[in-house]
Structure formats: C-alpha cells, structure tokens
Design a protein around this motif. Structure first.
Motif, PDB file in Angstrom:
ATOM      1  N   GLY A  24     -61.525  56.136  47.355  1.00  0.00           N
ATOM      2  CA  GLY A  24     -60.111  56.135  46.996  1.00  0.00           C
ATOM      3  C   GLY A  24     -59.299  55.221  47.898  1.00  0.00           C
ATOM      4  N   MET A  25     -59.523  55.339  49.194  1.00  0.00           N
ATOM      5  CA  MET A  25     -58.800  54.497  50.141  1.00  0.00           C
ATOM      6  C   MET A  25     -59.224  53.043  50.007  1.00  0.00           C
ATOM      7  N   ASP A  26     -60.534  52.805  49.797  1.00  0.00           N
ATOM      8  CA  ASP A  26     -61.025  51.433  49.665  1.00  0.00           C
ATOM      9  C   ASP A  26     -60.374  50.731  48.484  1.00  0.00           C
ATOM     10  N   PHE A  27     -60.368  51.384  47.317  1.00  0.00           N
ATOM     11  CA  PHE A  27     -59.753  50.784  46.142  1.00  0.00           C
ATOM     12  C   PHE A  27     -58.257  50.606  46.348  1.00  0.00           C
ATOM     13  N   GLY A  28     -57.611  51.569  46.980  1.00  0.00           N
ATOM     14  CA  GLY A  28     -56.175  51.458  47.215  1.00  0.00           C
ATOM     15  C   GLY A  28     -55.822  50.282  48.105  1.00  0.00           C
ATOM     16  N   VAL A  29     -56.564  50.126  49.211  1.00  0.00           N
ATOM     17  CA  VAL A  29     -56.298  49.021  50.133  1.00  0.00           C
ATOM     18  C   VAL A  29     -56.528  47.684  49.444  1.00  0.00           C
ATOM     19  N   LEU A  30     -57.623  47.567  48.694  1.00  0.00           N
ATOM     20  CA  LEU A  30     -57.917  46.304  48.019  1.00  0.00           C
ATOM     21  C   LEU A  30     -56.874  45.974  46.959  1.00  0.00           C
ATOM     22  N   ALA A  31     -56.409  46.992  46.213  1.00  0.00           N
ATOM     23  CA  ALA A  31     -55.398  46.753  45.192  1.00  0.00           C
ATOM     24  C   ALA A  31     -54.075  46.313  45.823  1.00  0.00           C
ATOM     25  N   ILE A  32     -53.684  46.982  46.913  1.00  0.00           N
ATOM     26  CA  ILE A  32     -52.441  46.611  47.597  1.00  0.00           C
ATOM     27  C   ILE A  32     -52.563  45.209  48.198  1.00  0.00           C
ATOM     28  N   ALA A  33     -53.726  44.910  48.806  1.00  0.00           N
ATOM     29  CA  ALA A  33     -53.932  43.589  49.393  1.00  0.00           C
ATOM     30  C   ALA A  33     -53.866  42.501  48.325  1.00  0.00           C
ATOM     31  N   ALA A  34     -54.480  42.756  47.160  1.00  0.00           N
ATOM     32  CA  ALA A  34     -54.443  41.766  46.076  1.00  0.00           C
ATOM     33  C   ALA A  34     -53.012  41.562  45.584  1.00  0.00           C
ATOM     34  N   ALA A  35     -52.246  42.648  45.438  1.00  0.00           N
ATOM     35  CA  ALA A  35     -50.861  42.532  44.983  1.00  0.00           C
ATOM     36  C   ALA A  35     -50.008  41.754  45.987  1.00  0.00           C
ATOM     37  N   LEU A  36     -50.200  42.038  47.274  1.00  0.00           N
ATOM     38  CA  LEU A  36     -49.450  41.301  48.298  1.00  0.00           C
ATOM     39  C   LEU A  36     -49.855  39.834  48.327  1.00  0.00           C
ATOM     40  N   GLY A  37     -51.153  39.572  48.137  1.00  0.00           N
ATOM     41  CA  GLY A  37     -51.622  38.189  48.105  1.00  0.00           C
ATOM     42  C   GLY A  37     -51.038  37.418  46.943  1.00  0.00           C
ATOM     43  N   ILE A  38     -50.976  38.041  45.767  1.00  0.00           N
ATOM     44  CA  ILE A  38     -50.389  37.384  44.596  1.00  0.00           C
ATOM     45  C   ILE A  38     -48.907  37.095  44.836  1.00  0.00           C
ATOM     46  N   THR A  39     -48.203  38.048  45.440  1.00  0.00           N
ATOM     47  CA  THR A  39     -46.780  37.848  45.731  1.00  0.00           C
ATOM     48  C   THR A  39     -46.560  36.695  46.702  1.00  0.00           C
ATOM     49  N   ALA A  40     -47.364  36.646  47.770  1.00  0.00           N
ATOM     50  CA  ALA A  40     -47.204  35.587  48.766  1.00  0.00           C
ATOM     51  C   ALA A  40     -47.544  34.220  48.187  1.00  0.00           C
ATOM     52  N   ALA A  41     -48.659  34.133  47.457  1.00  0.00           N
ATOM     53  CA  ALA A  41     -49.055  32.844  46.879  1.00  0.00           C
ATOM     54  C   ALA A  41     -48.050  32.374  45.844  1.00  0.00           C
ATOM     55  N   SER A  42     -47.493  33.291  45.045  1.00  0.00           N
ATOM     56  CA  SER A  42     -46.508  32.914  44.027  1.00  0.00           C
ATOM     57  C   SER A  42     -45.237  32.363  44.666  1.00  0.00           C
ATOM     58  N   SER A  43     -44.831  32.961  45.775  1.00  0.00           N
ATOM     59  CA  SER A  43     -43.595  32.515  46.423  1.00  0.00           C
ATOM     60  C   SER A  43     -43.720  31.129  47.035  1.00  0.00           C
ATOM     61  N   LEU A  44     -44.958  30.697  47.351  1.00  0.00           N
ATOM     62  CA  LEU A  44     -45.165  29.389  47.972  1.00  0.00           C
ATOM     63  C   LEU A  44     -45.626  28.330  46.980  1.00  0.00           C
ATOM     64  N   LEU A  45     -45.773  28.708  45.717  1.00  0.00           N
ATOM     65  CA  LEU A  45     -46.308  27.771  44.727  1.00  0.00           C
ATOM     66  C   LEU A  45     -45.371  26.579  44.523  1.00  0.00           C
ATOM     67  N   SER A  46     -44.069  26.824  44.484  1.00  0.00           N
ATOM     68  CA  SER A  46     -43.127  25.726  44.275  1.00  0.00           C
ATOM     69  C   SER A  46     -43.117  24.783  45.466  1.00  0.00           C
ATOM     70  N   ARG A  47     -43.299  25.283  46.668  1.00  0.00           N
ATOM     71  CA  ARG A  47     -43.363  24.421  47.851  1.00  0.00           C
ATOM     72  C   ARG A  47     -44.566  23.491  47.775  1.00  0.00           C
ATOM     73  N   LEU A  48     -45.671  24.019  47.209  1.00  0.00           N
ATOM     74  CA  LEU A  48     -46.882  23.218  47.084  1.00  0.00           C
ATOM     75  C   LEU A  48     -46.685  22.067  46.094  1.00  0.00           C
ATOM     76  N   ALA A  49     -45.829  22.268  45.116  1.00  0.00           N
ATOM     77  CA  ALA A  49     -45.653  21.262  44.057  1.00  0.00           C
ATOM     78  C   ALA A  49     -44.601  20.211  44.395  1.00  0.00           C
ATOM     79  N   ARG A  50     -43.942  20.308  45.532  1.00  0.00           N
ATOM     80  CA  ARG A  50     -42.906  19.315  45.872  1.00  0.00           C
ATOM     81  C   ARG A  50     -43.526  17.952  46.181  1.00  0.00           C
TER      82      ARG A  50
END
Length: 285
Positions: A259-285
């Motif tokens: 339960g904890m393993d799946f929870g940590v991985l799901a939260i980590a993936a969600a945070l990773g998607i949020t961080a990468a999405s926020s920097l995507l426009s900077r990458l395209a400049r």
C-alpha cells in the motif's frame, strides 16, 4: 421577398444516409475531461511507434541486466556474503535488477525531448490544444511501456537461471503497474532536468551522475538492515527503494508494504508530471 430558411435534415435510419450526414455536419468535438485521456493515449502511441523503426535500444539494454544476474548474482549467491533471510541471493537480486533496468531506460528520456526541441517537433506539439500535462504524461507512460518490455526480458532471464518467481496473473499485473509508475517518475525527473539544463550534453552528464547513486542508495542490492544510518535515510526518500520493495513482494513473496509502495510511487509520478509540465515551455524557447 426572402426565402424561408431550409428545414433541418431529418435523421435517417438508413446507414448510408447517416454516413452522408457525417459528411454534411461535423461530428461533435470531445470537450472537457474526455480530451485529456485521448491525447495522453495518442502521445503514448506516437512515442511507441518509434520502436518499429529501431529496436536496437531494447536489445542492447538487455545486456547489462543479464550481466548483473549472471555474474554478480551468481557470485554472491555462492559466497553468501549478504543476508537475505534465507532467500537465495539471485532470487533477492532479480526484482532489484528489473527496477534498475527500468530506471536506466527512463532516466535518459529527457534527451529525446531535447532532440525534439532541436528538430522543431516540440514547438509544433506545444501549439496544439493538447495540455502540456497530457504531453508529458503520454511520454512518461511510453517510457513505462518500454521499461515494461525490458522487465519482461529480465524476468525471462531470471526464470532461465532458476529464480523462483510467481506466475500469478494478478501479481504480474501489479508488477506491471509498479514498473509503469516507477518509470513514469524517472522519465519525468529526466524531463525536468532537461527543462533546467536545456542541452543534451549537460543532461547526459547529470543522468550518469545520479543513476548509480540512486541504484546503490536503494535496497536493490542489499537489505536496508545492513546499511549505515545515513544510507538508510537516503533509501527512505529514494523512490527506487519503494519500487524494489513492491517488486520483491509481488514476484518472490517477501514481506512488503505494498500500500505504501504504490502510494509513494503514484505521488512521485504525479509530482514528476507536474514539475516536467511546468518546465516544458522553458525547454521550447
């Protein structure tokens, strides 16, 4: 005298007339939440189609996990230097190598997005109505599917070496989910770093610098109980440790905190998607 407006075309039960109606009237566009899953799937399929043109990555990346199992695993099984609670060391090692091989595929995924920036593909994707989070999520789960293919190769090698793995379909589905979530996080970590450093050379250097600390700072090779205190702290915040713990519990039946393993991985993936999405426009400049 103006002409009366034309009456709307009545709906017809004839299939041929219905097909004609589709030519005359555009179908209703999908809106709202239904757009996002469709575009995530589309991005994932586009990424996976690249494997049709070049499958050498899958073959070459199978060499390293095979060497870990054949050399490191067989040697430490014989000398019994690492306590594994009565489990053969090769059995203990196999889930860790599955997680390692999946991470090594995902952690350099940012190089591909920098290549897309340099070739002009990324800018074209960003001007579409597809949300940036959907772009990143599609790429992240495409990396997960590639890692899943790699995991199947490692499982086959481990089975040939006599590792006692489970073949329970539900547990194998859990293994697939763990690999997808772990790879999604590490690919998003790579895309986040790409959005910061902006060049392939810098990303390659940072990727090489963090992969081995992530690997050795987890429980992939040895149990947490034999680690020094500072390394236990590192392992506790390392998502790879939770991925390995879940894989061991599902594949060889060791005690795990699923339960904890799946929870940590799901939260980590969600945070990773949020961080990468926020920097995507900077990458395209």
């Amino acid at each position: 005298m103006s002409a009366a407006p034309a009456a709307p075309r009545p709906a017809s039960a004839d299939p041929a007339d219905r097909n004609l109606d589709l030519l005359l009237v555009a179908p209703r566009a999908r809106t709202g939440w239904r757009v996002v899953p469709a575009r995530i799937l589309a991005m994932c399929v586009v990424e996976l189609q690249k494997l049709r043109h070049d499958r050498t990555e899958l073959y070459t990346r199978a060499v390293q996990p095979a060497l870990w199992l054949l050399i490191y695993g067989e040697t430490f099984t014989r000398i019994r230097a690492i306590p594994t609670g009565g489990i053969p060391y090769l059995d203990y090692l196999a889930p860790g190598i599955i997680a390692q091989s999946a991470m090594f595929i995902a952690i350099f995924y940012g190089i591909m997005i920098i290549w897309e920036r340099d070739s002009g593909i990324l800018i074209k994707l960003l001007v579409t109505p597809t949300p940036r989070a959907a772009l990143v999520t599609g790429k992240a789960f495409a990396a997960g599917v590639k890692s899943l293919i790699q995991a199947v190769v490692v499982v086959v090698i481990a089975a040939l070496l006599g590792v006692a793995l489970t073949w329970n379909p539900l547990r194998l589905l859990g293994v697939a989910a763990v690999v997808l979530l772990g790879s999604a996080f590490f690919s998003c970590l790579s895309m986040t770093i790409a959005g910061i450093v902006l060049t392939r050379d810098r990303l390659m250097g940072i990727g090489q610098a963090i992969t081995m600390p992530l690997f050795f700072g987890s429980n992939a090779l040895y149990p947490v109980s034999v680690m020094p205190g500072w390394l236990r702290a590192v392992s506790g915040i390392n998502p790879l440790s939770y991925e390995v713990d879940a894989l061991r519990g599902l594949l060889i039946g060791t005690p795990a905190h699923l339960g904890m393993d799946f929870g940590v991985l799901a939260i980590a993936a969600a945070l990773g998607i949020t961080a990468a999405s926020s920097l995507l426009s900077r990458l395209a400049r």
